[in-house]
Design an enzyme around this catalytic site. Structure first.
Site, PDB file in Angstrom:
ATOM      1  N   ARG A 264       1.132  -4.442  12.261  1.00  0.00           N
ATOM      2  CA  ARG A 264       0.520  -4.672  13.568  1.00  0.00           C
ATOM      3  C   ARG A 264       1.011  -6.007  14.085  1.00  0.00           C
ATOM      4  O   ARG A 264       1.151  -6.965  13.296  1.00  0.00           O
ATOM      5  CB  ARG A 264      -1.012  -4.698  13.461  1.00  0.00           C
ATOM      6  CG  ARG A 264      -1.661  -3.342  13.261  1.00  0.00           C
ATOM      7  CD  ARG A 264      -1.545  -2.462  14.512  1.00  0.00           C
ATOM      8  NE  ARG A 264      -2.145  -1.155  14.324  1.00  0.00           N
ATOM      9  CZ  ARG A 264      -1.515  -0.057  13.935  1.00  0.00           C
ATOM     10  NH1 ARG A 264      -0.217  -0.112  13.692  1.00  0.00           N
ATOM     11  NH2 ARG A 264      -2.146   1.086  13.817  1.00  0.00           N
TER      12      ARG A 264
ATOM     13  N   ASP B  88       8.762  -3.758  14.939  1.00  0.00           N
ATOM     14  CA  ASP B  88       8.345  -2.491  15.564  1.00  0.00           C
ATOM     15  C   ASP B  88       7.077  -2.699  16.378  1.00  0.00           C
ATOM     16  O   ASP B  88       6.737  -1.872  17.209  1.00  0.00           O
ATOM     17  CB  ASP B  88       8.091  -1.432  14.479  1.00  0.00           C
ATOM     18  CG  ASP B  88       7.736  -0.072  15.073  1.00  0.00           C
ATOM     19  OD1 ASP B  88       8.359   0.310  16.091  1.00  0.00           O
ATOM     20  OD2 ASP B  88       6.834   0.602  14.529  1.00  0.00           O
TER      21      ASP B  88
ATOM     22  N   HIS C 188       7.061   0.283  18.881  1.00  0.00           N
ATOM     23  CA  HIS C 188       5.995   0.830  18.035  1.00  0.00           C
ATOM     24  C   HIS C 188       6.217   2.333  17.792  1.00  0.00           C
ATOM     25  O   HIS C 188       5.453   3.177  18.273  1.00  0.00           O
ATOM     26  CB  HIS C 188       4.613   0.586  18.665  1.00  0.00           C
ATOM     27  CG  HIS C 188       3.493   0.741  17.665  1.00  0.00           C
ATOM     28  ND1 HIS C 188       2.288   0.112  17.788  1.00  0.00           N
ATOM     29  CD2 HIS C 188       3.422   1.460  16.512  1.00  0.00           C
ATOM     30  CE1 HIS C 188       1.510   0.429  16.776  1.00  0.00           C
ATOM     31  NE2 HIS C 188       2.180   1.248  15.983  1.00  0.00           N
TER      32      HIS C 188
ATOM     33  N   GLU D  64       1.189  -4.808  23.567  1.00  0.00           N
ATOM     34  CA  GLU D  64       1.941  -3.538  23.651  1.00  0.00           C
ATOM     35  C   GLU D  64       1.334  -2.687  24.749  1.00  0.00           C
ATOM     36  O   GLU D  64       0.093  -2.604  24.828  1.00  0.00           O
ATOM     37  CB  GLU D  64       1.861  -2.787  22.322  1.00  0.00           C
ATOM     38  CG  GLU D  64       2.534  -3.521  21.173  1.00  0.00           C
ATOM     39  CD  GLU D  64       2.433  -2.746  19.847  1.00  0.00           C
ATOM     40  OE1 GLU D  64       1.912  -1.607  19.847  1.00  0.00           O
ATOM     41  OE2 GLU D  64       2.860  -3.278  18.833  1.00  0.00           O
TER      42      GLU D  64
ATOM     43  N   ARG E 257      -4.233  -8.643  -1.335  1.00  0.00           N
ATOM     44  CA  ARG E 257      -5.397  -9.439  -1.731  1.00  0.00           C
ATOM     45  C   ARG E 257      -5.533  -9.462  -3.246  1.00  0.00           C
ATOM     46  O   ARG E 257      -5.977 -10.428  -3.833  1.00  0.00           O
ATOM     47  CB  ARG E 257      -6.679  -8.885  -1.093  1.00  0.00           C
ATOM     48  CG  ARG E 257      -6.804  -9.223   0.374  1.00  0.00           C
ATOM     49  CD  ARG E 257      -7.905  -8.463   1.024  1.00  0.00           C
ATOM     50  NE  ARG E 257      -7.676  -7.025   0.983  1.00  0.00           N
ATOM     51  CZ  ARG E 257      -8.453  -6.125   1.564  1.00  0.00           C
ATOM     52  NH1 ARG E 257      -9.514  -6.512   2.231  1.00  0.00           N
ATOM     53  NH2 ARG E 257      -8.172  -4.842   1.491  1.00  0.00           N
TER      54      ARG E 257
ATOM     55  N   GLY F  16       0.855  -1.187   0.000  1.00  0.00           N
ATOM     56  CA  GLY F  16       0.000   0.000   0.000  1.00  0.00           C
ATOM     57  C   GLY F  16       0.884   1.228   0.000  1.00  0.00           C
ATOM     58  O   GLY F  16       1.970   1.230  -0.596  1.00  0.00           O
ATOM     59  N   ARG F  17       0.440   2.270   0.702  1.00  0.00           N
ATOM     60  CA  ARG F  17       1.227   3.514   0.713  1.00  0.00           C
ATOM     61  C   ARG F  17       2.586   3.289   1.371  1.00  0.00           C
ATOM     62  O   ARG F  17       3.625   3.677   0.821  1.00  0.00           O
ATOM     63  CB  ARG F  17       0.443   4.609   1.450  1.00  0.00           C
ATOM     64  CG  ARG F  17      -0.794   5.073   0.699  1.00  0.00           C
ATOM     65  CD  ARG F  17      -1.610   6.001   1.562  1.00  0.00           C
ATOM     66  NE  ARG F  17      -2.142   5.302   2.704  1.00  0.00           N
ATOM     67  CZ  ARG F  17      -3.442   5.083   2.922  1.00  0.00           C
ATOM     68  NH1 ARG F  17      -4.333   5.547   2.094  1.00  0.00           N
ATOM     69  NH2 ARG F  17      -3.838   4.420   3.982  1.00  0.00           N
ATOM     70  N   ILE F  18       2.579   2.672   2.552  1.00  0.00           N
ATOM     71  CA  ILE F  18       3.851   2.455   3.261  1.00  0.00           C
ATOM     72  C   ILE F  18       4.672   1.375   2.554  1.00  0.00           C
ATOM     73  O   ILE F  18       5.887   1.514   2.385  1.00  0.00           O
ATOM     74  CB  ILE F  18       3.579   2.085   4.736  1.00  0.00           C
ATOM     75  CG1 ILE F  18       2.936   3.271   5.458  1.00  0.00           C
ATOM     76  CG2 ILE F  18       4.866   1.670   5.435  1.00  0.00           C
ATOM     77  CD1 ILE F  18       2.403   2.953   6.854  1.00  0.00           C
TER      78      ILE F  18
HETATM   79  P1  NAP Z   1      -2.716   1.057   2.869  1.00  0.00           P
HETATM   80  O1  NAP Z   1      -2.204   2.042   1.898  1.00  0.00           O
HETATM   81  O2  NAP Z   1      -4.185   0.888   3.033  1.00  0.00           O
HETATM   82  O3  NAP Z   1      -2.068  -0.359   2.492  1.00  0.00           O
HETATM   83  C1  NAP Z   1      -2.480  -1.544   3.110  1.00  0.00           C
HETATM   84  C2  NAP Z   1      -2.096  -2.704   2.210  1.00  0.00           C
HETATM   85  O4  NAP Z   1      -2.491  -3.908   2.868  1.00  0.00           O
HETATM   86  C3  NAP Z   1      -2.771  -2.665   0.858  1.00  0.00           C
HETATM   87  O5  NAP Z   1      -1.791  -2.872  -0.115  1.00  0.00           O
HETATM   88  C4  NAP Z   1      -3.734  -3.847   0.892  1.00  0.00           C
HETATM   89  O6  NAP Z   1      -3.859  -4.403  -0.412  1.00  0.00           O
HETATM   90  C5  NAP Z   1      -3.024  -4.783   1.866  1.00  0.00           C
HETATM   91  N1  NAP Z   1      -3.945  -5.708   2.512  1.00  0.00           N
HETATM   92  C6  NAP Z   1      -5.084  -5.407   3.179  1.00  0.00           C
HETATM   93  N2  NAP Z   1      -5.666  -6.544   3.612  1.00  0.00           N
HETATM   94  C7  NAP Z   1      -4.879  -7.568   3.206  1.00  0.00           C
HETATM   95  C8  NAP Z   1      -4.964  -8.976   3.326  1.00  0.00           C
HETATM   96  N3  NAP Z   1      -5.981  -9.568   3.963  1.00  0.00           N
HETATM   97  N4  NAP Z   1      -3.971  -9.720   2.777  1.00  0.00           N
HETATM   98  C9  NAP Z   1      -2.941  -9.140   2.133  1.00  0.00           C
HETATM   99  N5  NAP Z   1      -2.807  -7.793   1.983  1.00  0.00           N
HETATM  100  C10 NAP Z   1      -3.773  -7.038   2.508  1.00  0.00           C
HETATM  101  O7  NAP Z   1      -2.158   1.337   4.326  1.00  0.00           O
HETATM  102  P2  NAP Z   1      -0.789   2.041   4.747  1.00  0.00           P
HETATM  103  O8  NAP Z   1      -1.021   3.496   4.924  1.00  0.00           O
HETATM  104  O9  NAP Z   1       0.309   1.578   3.849  1.00  0.00           O
HETATM  105  O10 NAP Z   1      -0.616   1.424   6.215  1.00  0.00           O
HETATM  106  C11 NAP Z   1      -0.478   0.011   6.387  1.00  0.00           C
HETATM  107  C12 NAP Z   1      -0.526  -0.352   7.855  1.00  0.00           C
HETATM  108  O11 NAP Z   1       0.684   0.052   8.489  1.00  0.00           O
HETATM  109  C13 NAP Z   1      -1.605   0.359   8.694  1.00  0.00           C
HETATM  110  O12 NAP Z   1      -2.871  -0.279   8.568  1.00  0.00           O
HETATM  111  C14 NAP Z   1      -1.058   0.279  10.090  1.00  0.00           C
HETATM  112  O13 NAP Z   1      -1.563  -0.862  10.763  1.00  0.00           O
HETATM  113  C15 NAP Z   1       0.447   0.131   9.886  1.00  0.00           C
HETATM  114  N6  NAP Z   1       1.178   1.292  10.424  1.00  0.00           N
HETATM  115  C16 NAP Z   1       2.113   1.085  11.376  1.00  0.00           C
HETATM  116  C17 NAP Z   1       2.813   2.170  11.883  1.00  0.00           C
HETATM  117  C18 NAP Z   1       3.871   1.978  12.935  1.00  0.00           C
HETATM  118  O14 NAP Z   1       4.122   2.888  13.709  1.00  0.00           O
HETATM  119  N7  NAP Z   1       4.526   0.833  12.973  1.00  0.00           N
HETATM  120  C19 NAP Z   1       2.535   3.463  11.439  1.00  0.00           C
HETATM  121  C20 NAP Z   1       1.584   3.627  10.447  1.00  0.00           C
HETATM  122  C21 NAP Z   1       0.904   2.537   9.942  1.00  0.00           C
HETATM  123  P3  NAP Z   1      -5.253  -5.076  -0.879  1.00  0.00           P
HETATM  124  O15 NAP Z   1      -6.338  -4.125  -0.503  1.00  0.00           O
HETATM  125  O16 NAP Z   1      -5.110  -5.309  -2.366  1.00  0.00           O
HETATM  126  O17 NAP Z   1      -5.302  -6.362  -0.139  1.00  0.00           O
END
Ligand code: NAP
Length: 321
Positions: free
Chosen positions: A234, A258, A281, A263, A177, A155-157
């Site tokens: 997560r 992380d 985290h 937590e 997915r 996704g974005r990250i």
């Molecule tokens: P995003 O742009 O929505 O990307 C999420 C990705 O996950 C998408 O590519 C999605 O693709 C994929 N996905 C969703 N459900 C899935 C599944 N069942 N199987 C496989 N892939 C799946 O979100 P983002 O902004 O990159 O953020 C991602 C996550 O990083 C957040 O939800 C958050 O939990 C975590 N995060 C952590 C921190 C930290 O401090 N460590 C900070 C910010 C965010 P599809 O829809 O095609 O499946």
């Protein structure tokens, strides 16, 4: 008669944000009360917008307590702690803070990859504790450049993590997915196949029930004794007991985490594992990114109260999932 509150804040987002919000709107600062929303009565009929954080969440009882709520503005990008179904049932929009944190979370993923592979945290202790002088040369570690990088959740990250791979001459593949249109990286339909291909598997997908233990024992075994698992998504996405067992038995080469299933934690189970690098985290935890996240929460509140529309709402597809 006192004017109604416009905004209810269930979590403090830092002194600067709290003061800025209170300077612009009539804010019910529920976070100041140990009982939270339960400390209030008729005042709860006022707010149309609520402010929270991904850590604090927003639950069914919170929605129930606020009869005129129309929007929730959350600090953070994850929504595993926000009750999307309760929001959707009342057609309440939810905004998060996407994009502005991608670079810093991706940077931390790379810090963990490098630390787990090159043992930088261990090396730091080695020098500071006098072991370098006493024992001599630090053990050799694992190469990063030129290796294979698998990303679960492009996704974005995930994209920001993948882009950095070019600087390390790495091949990149991913599993979501569904494949991302126009992505330059090859898509793997099977997560096990991605793990078997990869030297580094970085978890960057959403959290929550749908992705719980997606990285399970077969995925970990496929990554293998020379593989390194990095999780910045997560803790729930990785079967932590399976990962720990594989790290202890040598079936998994190393890890950079992380996020953990519990937590905060002292992670005593990991304490003696030099092949594991941990962070508390802190993916988005830089001054610059935290300020940008707070600004985006403020901008969402302002936009909603001005126009009735959020700037960065959670997509309908995710709200209905
Ligand atoms: P995003 O742009 O929505 O990307 C999420 C990705 O996950 C998408 O590519 C999605 O693709 C994929 N996905 C969703 N459900 C899935 C599944 N069942 N199987 C496989 N892939 C799946 O979100 P983002 O902004 O990159 O953020 C991602 C996550 O990083 C957040 O939800 C958050 O939990 C975590 N995060 C952590 C921190 C930290 O401090 N460590 C900070 C910010 C965010 P599809 O829809 O095609 O499946």
């Amino acid at each position: 008669m006192t004017a109604r509150y416009e905004v209810v804040q269930v979590a403090s987002l830092g002194a600067a944000f709290d003061a800025r919000l209170a300077a612009h709107y009539r804010v019910l600062q529920a976070w100041r009360e140990p009982l939270g929303l339960a400390a209030f009565g008729g005042e709860l009929a006022g707010p149309r917008v609520a402010v929270t954080s991904v850590r604090h969440g927003f639950t069914q009882p919170m929605f129930d307590a606020l009869p005129n709520l129309q929007a929730v503005c959350s600090w953070g990008v994850g929504y595993d702690t926000l009750d999307l179904r309760a929001a959707a049932n009342r057609r309440i929009g939810i905004s998060v803070t996407p994009d502005v944190l991608d670079d810093c979370v991706a940077d931390l993923a790379w810090a963990l990859m490098l630390s787990a592979a090159r043992r930088t945290a261990v090396g730091d202790r080695y020098v500071k504790s006098g072991q370098w002088r006493a024992i001599g040369q630090f053990p050799v570690a694992t190469r990063v450049s030129g290796k294979r990088l698998g990303i679960l959740g492009l996704g974005r990250i995930g994209e920001a993590i993948a882009r950095r791979g070019a600087g390390f001459d790495m091949q990149v593949r991913y599993h979501n997915r569904s494949p991302r249109p126009q992505s330059p990286y090859p898509y793997e339909t099977s997560l096990v196949d991605l793990a078997a291909w990869a030297d580094f598997l970085v978890v960057a997908c959403v959290g929550g029930a749908a992705t719980r233990h997606l990285v399970d024992a077969p995925v970990i075994r496929a990554l293998g004794p020379r593989g390194i698992l990095v999780n910045i998504a997560r803790g729930s996405v990785v079967d932590q007991a399976a990962a720990l067992a594989a790290l202890r038995s040598g079936e998994l080469g190393g890890a950079g985490l992380d996020v953990l299933e519990q937590e905060p934690t002292d992670a005593a189970d990991f304490a003696d594992l030099d092949q594991v690098s941990l962070m508390p985290h802190a993916g988005s935890a830089t001054h610059e990114t935290r300020a940008a996240m707070a600004d985006l929460v403020f901008d969402n509140v302002a936009a909603f109260l001005r126009s009735g529309a959020l700037l960065t709402p959670i997509a309908d597809r995710e709200m209905q999932a």
